[in-house]
Scaffold this motif. Structure first.
Motif, PDB file in Angstrom:
ATOM      1  N   HIS A   1       0.842  -1.250   0.058  1.00  0.00           N
ATOM      2  CA  HIS A   1       0.127  -0.226   0.006  1.00  0.00           C
ATOM      3  C   HIS A   1       0.892   1.378  -0.069  1.00  0.00           C
ATOM      4  O   HIS A   1       0.342   2.185  -0.805  1.00  0.00           O
ATOM      5  CB  HIS A   1      -1.064  -0.113   1.248  1.00  0.00           C
ATOM      6  CG  HIS A   1      -0.221  -0.016   2.586  1.00  0.00           C
ATOM      7  ND1 HIS A   1       0.602  -1.076   2.902  1.00  0.00           N
ATOM      8  CD2 HIS A   1      -0.397   0.679   3.753  1.00  0.00           C
ATOM      9  CE1 HIS A   1       1.001  -0.624   4.194  1.00  0.00           C
ATOM     10  NE2 HIS A   1       0.506   0.533   4.716  1.00  0.00           N
ATOM     11  N   ILE A   2       1.911   1.223   0.741  1.00  0.00           N
ATOM     12  CA  ILE A   2       2.805   2.402   0.760  1.00  0.00           C
ATOM     13  C   ILE A   2       3.715   2.552  -0.525  1.00  0.00           C
ATOM     14  O   ILE A   2       3.827   3.615  -1.172  1.00  0.00           O
ATOM     15  CB  ILE A   2       3.776   2.277   2.043  1.00  0.00           C
ATOM     16  CG1 ILE A   2       3.256   2.244   3.317  1.00  0.00           C
ATOM     17  CG2 ILE A   2       4.857   3.295   1.861  1.00  0.00           C
ATOM     18  CD1 ILE A   2       2.171   3.266   3.590  1.00  0.00           C
ATOM     19  N   ASN A   3       4.198   1.451  -1.144  1.00  0.00           N
ATOM     20  CA  ASN A   3       4.870   1.228  -2.269  1.00  0.00           C
ATOM     21  C   ASN A   3       4.263   1.815  -3.423  1.00  0.00           C
ATOM     22  O   ASN A   3       4.591   2.845  -4.314  1.00  0.00           O
ATOM     23  CB  ASN A   3       5.561   0.419  -2.564  1.00  0.00           C
ATOM     24  CG  ASN A   3       6.486  -0.406  -1.405  1.00  0.00           C
ATOM     25  OD1 ASN A   3       6.820   0.191  -0.368  1.00  0.00           O
ATOM     26  ND2 ASN A   3       6.683  -1.859  -1.413  1.00  0.00           N
TER      27      ASN A   3
ATOM     28  N   ILE B   1      -4.075   7.679  -9.159  1.00  0.00           N
ATOM     29  CA  ILE B   1      -4.692   6.216  -8.879  1.00  0.00           C
ATOM     30  C   ILE B   1      -6.118   6.475  -9.635  1.00  0.00           C
ATOM     31  O   ILE B   1      -6.618   7.285  -9.173  1.00  0.00           O
ATOM     32  CB  ILE B   1      -4.805   6.205  -7.495  1.00  0.00           C
ATOM     33  CG1 ILE B   1      -3.623   5.938  -6.707  1.00  0.00           C
ATOM     34  CG2 ILE B   1      -5.600   4.743  -7.323  1.00  0.00           C
ATOM     35  CD1 ILE B   1      -3.641   5.819  -5.280  1.00  0.00           C
ATOM     36  N   LEU B   2      -6.350   5.682 -10.546  1.00  0.00           N
ATOM     37  CA  LEU B   2      -7.592   5.585 -11.376  1.00  0.00           C
ATOM     38  C   LEU B   2      -8.307   4.450 -10.701  1.00  0.00           C
ATOM     39  O   LEU B   2      -7.962   3.376 -11.069  1.00  0.00           O
ATOM     40  CB  LEU B   2      -7.402   5.929 -12.843  1.00  0.00           C
ATOM     41  CG  LEU B   2      -8.721   5.616 -13.552  1.00  0.00           C
ATOM     42  CD1 LEU B   2      -9.775   6.583 -13.295  1.00  0.00           C
ATOM     43  CD2 LEU B   2      -8.324   5.490 -15.024  1.00  0.00           C
TER      44      LEU B   2
ATOM     45  N   ARG C   1     -12.271   3.264   5.264  1.00  0.00           N
ATOM     46  CA  ARG C   1     -11.946   2.149   5.639  1.00  0.00           C
ATOM     47  C   ARG C   1     -10.807   1.256   4.938  1.00  0.00           C
ATOM     48  O   ARG C   1     -10.474   1.746   3.805  1.00  0.00           O
ATOM     49  CB  ARG C   1     -13.105   1.122   5.374  1.00  0.00           C
ATOM     50  CG  ARG C   1     -14.246   1.456   6.368  1.00  0.00           C
ATOM     51  CD  ARG C   1     -15.191   0.352   6.344  1.00  0.00           C
ATOM     52  NE  ARG C   1     -14.898  -0.963   6.760  1.00  0.00           N
ATOM     53  CZ  ARG C   1     -15.233  -1.523   7.799  1.00  0.00           C
ATOM     54  NH1 ARG C   1     -16.260  -1.064   8.664  1.00  0.00           N
ATOM     55  NH2 ARG C   1     -14.733  -2.570   8.126  1.00  0.00           N
ATOM     56  N   ALA C   2     -10.203   0.165   5.231  1.00  0.00           N
ATOM     57  CA  ALA C   2      -9.007  -0.152   4.402  1.00  0.00           C
ATOM     58  C   ALA C   2      -9.063  -1.712   4.520  1.00  0.00           C
ATOM     59  O   ALA C   2      -8.195  -2.618   4.930  1.00  0.00           O
ATOM     60  CB  ALA C   2      -7.756   0.250   5.193  1.00  0.00           C
ATOM     61  N   ASP C   3     -10.230  -2.070   4.172  1.00  0.00           N
ATOM     62  CA  ASP C   3     -10.405  -3.627   4.354  1.00  0.00           C
ATOM     63  C   ASP C   3      -9.671  -4.353   3.374  1.00  0.00           C
ATOM     64  O   ASP C   3      -9.264  -5.472   3.629  1.00  0.00           O
ATOM     65  CB  ASP C   3     -12.030  -3.918   4.109  1.00  0.00           C
ATOM     66  CG  ASP C   3     -12.998  -3.314   4.992  1.00  0.00           C
ATOM     67  OD1 ASP C   3     -12.661  -2.298   5.362  1.00  0.00           O
ATOM     68  OD2 ASP C   3     -14.113  -3.698   5.263  1.00  0.00           O
ATOM     69  N   GLU C   4      -9.401  -3.751   2.087  1.00  0.00           N
ATOM     70  CA  GLU C   4      -8.677  -4.590   1.009  1.00  0.00           C
ATOM     71  C   GLU C   4      -7.558  -3.643   0.561  1.00  0.00           C
ATOM     72  O   GLU C   4      -7.730  -2.439   0.757  1.00  0.00           O
ATOM     73  CB  GLU C   4      -9.551  -4.741  -0.068  1.00  0.00           C
ATOM     74  CG  GLU C   4     -10.173  -6.058  -0.078  1.00  0.00           C
ATOM     75  CD  GLU C   4     -10.775  -6.578  -1.178  1.00  0.00           C
ATOM     76  OE1 GLU C   4     -10.168  -7.482  -1.958  1.00  0.00           O
ATOM     77  OE2 GLU C   4     -12.100  -6.462  -1.382  1.00  0.00           O
ATOM     78  N   LEU C   5      -6.462  -4.272  -0.183  1.00  0.00           N
ATOM     79  CA  LEU C   5      -5.365  -3.318  -0.524  1.00  0.00           C
ATOM     80  C   LEU C   5      -5.972  -2.134  -1.369  1.00  0.00           C
ATOM     81  O   LEU C   5      -5.287  -1.219  -0.983  1.00  0.00           O
ATOM     82  CB  LEU C   5      -4.552  -4.425  -1.302  1.00  0.00           C
ATOM     83  CG  LEU C   5      -3.264  -3.491  -1.847  1.00  0.00           C
ATOM     84  CD1 LEU C   5      -2.354  -3.255  -0.966  1.00  0.00           C
ATOM     85  CD2 LEU C   5      -2.672  -4.300  -3.037  1.00  0.00           C
ATOM     86  N   LEU C   6      -6.882  -2.374  -2.196  1.00  0.00           N
ATOM     87  CA  LEU C   6      -7.372  -1.192  -2.956  1.00  0.00           C
ATOM     88  C   LEU C   6      -7.674   0.165  -2.204  1.00  0.00           C
ATOM     89  O   LEU C   6      -7.085   1.180  -2.233  1.00  0.00           O
ATOM     90  CB  LEU C   6      -8.326  -1.530  -4.102  1.00  0.00           C
ATOM     91  CG  LEU C   6      -8.429  -0.288  -5.200  1.00  0.00           C
ATOM     92  CD1 LEU C   6      -7.192   0.173  -5.892  1.00  0.00           C
ATOM     93  CD2 LEU C   6      -9.375  -0.894  -6.162  1.00  0.00           C
TER      94      LEU C   6
ATOM     95  N   LEU D   1      -4.638   1.379  -0.121  1.00  0.00           N
ATOM     96  CA  LEU D   1      -3.584   2.475  -0.600  1.00  0.00           C
ATOM     97  C   LEU D   1      -4.179   3.799  -1.072  1.00  0.00           C
ATOM     98  O   LEU D   1      -3.415   4.669  -1.083  1.00  0.00           O
ATOM     99  CB  LEU D   1      -3.021   1.503  -1.882  1.00  0.00           C
ATOM    100  CG  LEU D   1      -3.469   1.473  -3.250  1.00  0.00           C
ATOM    101  CD1 LEU D   1      -3.473   2.647  -4.186  1.00  0.00           C
ATOM    102  CD2 LEU D   1      -3.215   0.295  -3.933  1.00  0.00           C
ATOM    103  N   CYS D   2      -5.753   3.691  -1.243  1.00  0.00           N
ATOM    104  CA  CYS D   2      -6.156   4.977  -1.567  1.00  0.00           C
ATOM    105  C   CYS D   2      -6.102   5.864  -0.362  1.00  0.00           C
ATOM    106  O   CYS D   2      -5.815   6.915  -0.129  1.00  0.00           O
ATOM    107  CB  CYS D   2      -7.688   4.787  -1.909  1.00  0.00           C
ATOM    108  SG  CYS D   2      -7.925   4.079  -3.717  1.00  0.00           S
ATOM    109  N   LEU D   3      -6.126   5.081   0.917  1.00  0.00           N
ATOM    110  CA  LEU D   3      -6.212   5.692   2.076  1.00  0.00           C
ATOM    111  C   LEU D   3      -4.799   6.246   2.478  1.00  0.00           C
ATOM    112  O   LEU D   3      -4.556   7.191   3.143  1.00  0.00           O
ATOM    113  CB  LEU D   3      -6.767   5.106   3.267  1.00  0.00           C
ATOM    114  CG  LEU D   3      -7.060   5.571   4.619  1.00  0.00           C
ATOM    115  CD1 LEU D   3      -8.264   6.633   4.477  1.00  0.00           C
ATOM    116  CD2 LEU D   3      -7.222   4.444   5.580  1.00  0.00           C
TER     117      LEU D   3
END
Ligand code: C5P
Length: 408
Positions: free
Chosen positions: A79-81, A89-90, A106-111, A114-116
């Motif tokens: 998520h950081i990289n 990000i689209l 929320r950050a339930d999944e990688l996508l 990484l937006c967060l």
């Protein structure tokens, strides 16, 4: 369509959340790659129900990332990289559920994670919603969309039309080409933000009778490219178009006309509400004094009709002569076959405008490339041959620099 280089070296994270529109994302990744972008695809569990990572890997040329526990990342921090390396990000499609997750942080999944985790000022987030029209119209979704916008996301679309569920309404994801154009536009500097720009484009058609007329070879491509470039630069654009076969650039208001007089009627009342007027249209100089109501017939005698011509109004000169409080800043075009600079300079005087853009008409009509020379009181500047959209962006830069607001 985005040309080969419009996203050159842009690093795009393309996120897919779950929705039938995932099938369009395969085409989207192709378009982005064709435009020169380096695309890293990230998919949610739900997205993988609709399309496989195999397809997206093959099209992007990069392994797809699907989990925050992906052990391929040496520091195990996908998520950081990913969010530090991206220019944007689209997320396309962005499902109702995904937008709801974003709205809640929320950050339930990688996508979503990484937006967060993205640095908000450096890494823009664009969302292309895709869902059933009732889901889109639901107050919860509208509330979430308003929230993600307030949190800095840009929402692209959705469009209205047929939906996979068989219903018709708002909620279709924009087409891949439209999304690619939106991304290209997003990266353009907003040099004309808040400005209103009026543009004429294409030829005019002067009727002789109901089936014939006088027109010319202008394709309208330069004027349409300019409309697109001005809209990309943040302007509100009105495009008055003669008879051409070109799609309307996104975010541009188009008014179709036929003759020079119709073009004048469309332009004149709107000119005072615009800051800038660019006349790229190849307006017919003359029209038949009267158009026959019925088709002129050959009578077999060998006699030809006597076509009397009268001069058309000069739209640019008329706008340039409006009182100062009503007059937009005017730019004219000169399409010549020879002595380009001399003719362009004459036009500068005759029309009373601050800038004339010269091009060799027969060399550019209908083509996607052009060569321009800018002529003003100070001298001439040649722009190197390039695609019309590249030249249009360059011209927008020049116009934004030289533009003087009314009363300045
Ligand atoms: O020499 P010409 O009159 O054709 O000058 C070309 C410039 O004037 C272009 O910007 C064209 O759009 C504009 N024009 C116009 N109305 C006309 C003729 C030309 O706006 N009737």
């Amino acid at each position: 369509m985005a040309s080969e280089f419009e996203l050159r070296n842009r690093r795009i994270v393309l996120g897919l959340s779950g929705g039938i529109a995932c099938y369009k994302s395969a085409e989207l990744v192709r378009e982005l790659v064709r435009a020169g972008a380096r695309v890293q695809v990230v998919m949610t569990e739900a997205a993988m129900q609709f399309i496989t990572p195999v397809t997206m890997q093959a099209l992007s040329g990069q392994p797809v990332v699907t989990s925050q526990w992906d052990a391929r990342e040496p520091n195990n921090m996908a998520h950081i990289n990913l969010s530090r390396e991206a220019d944007a990000i689209l997320v396309a499609p962005a499902s109702a559920d995904f937008i709801a997750q974003l709205a809640l942080g929320r950050a339930d999944e990688l996508l979503a994670l990484l937006c967060l985790a993205r640095p908000i000022e450096r890494c823009p987030l664009l969302l292309a919603p895709a869902m059933n029209r009732e889901m889109w119209a639901h107050p919860a979704t509208q509330r979430n969309v308003a929230q993600v916008k307030a949190d800095g996301a840009t929402v692209l679309g959705p469009a209205a039309g047929d939906q996979a569920c068989g219903e018709i309404g708002d909620g279709r994801m924009l087409e891949p080409l439209e999304l690619c154009d939106e991304l290209v536009a997003f990266f353009q500097p907003k040099r004309l933000a808040g400005r209103r720009v009026l543009i004429t484009a294409g030829p005019t058609f002067e009727a002789i009778d109901p089936v014939r007329g006088i027109t010319n070879h202008s394709s309208g491509k330069m004027g349409f490219a300019l409309a697109r470039a001005a809209a990309e630069a943040g302007a509100q654009v009105t495009l008055v178009a003669g008879p051409v076969h070109l799609p309307t650039p996104r975010q541009v208001r188009r008014i179709d006309v036929g003759s020079a007089r119709e073009m004048l009627d469309a332009v004149l009342p709107r000119a005072p509400q615009h800051d800038i007027f660019v006349a790229t249209a190849a307006v017919a100089d003359w029209r038949p004094a009267s158009a026959g109501e019925q088709k002129l017939k050959k009578d077999g005698s060998g006699r030809v009709p006597n076509l009397e011509l009268v001069e058309n109004p000069d739209i640019l000169a008329t706008v340039a002569r409006l009182p100062a409080g009503d007059r937009p800043w005017c730019v004219g075009f000169a399409a010549e076959s020879h002595d380009l600079v001399r003719h362009a300079r004459e036009k500068l005087q005759r029309k009373g405008v601050p800038l004339i853009v010269g091009n060799i008409g027969p060399a550019t009509f209908g083509r996607d490339e052009n060569q321009l020379v800018l002529v003003d009181a100070a001298g001439e500047v040649e722009l190197a041959p390039a695609s019309k959209i590249t030249l249009a962006r360059e011209l927008v830069r020049v116009i934004a620099e030289r533009f003087e607001p009314r009363g300045a």
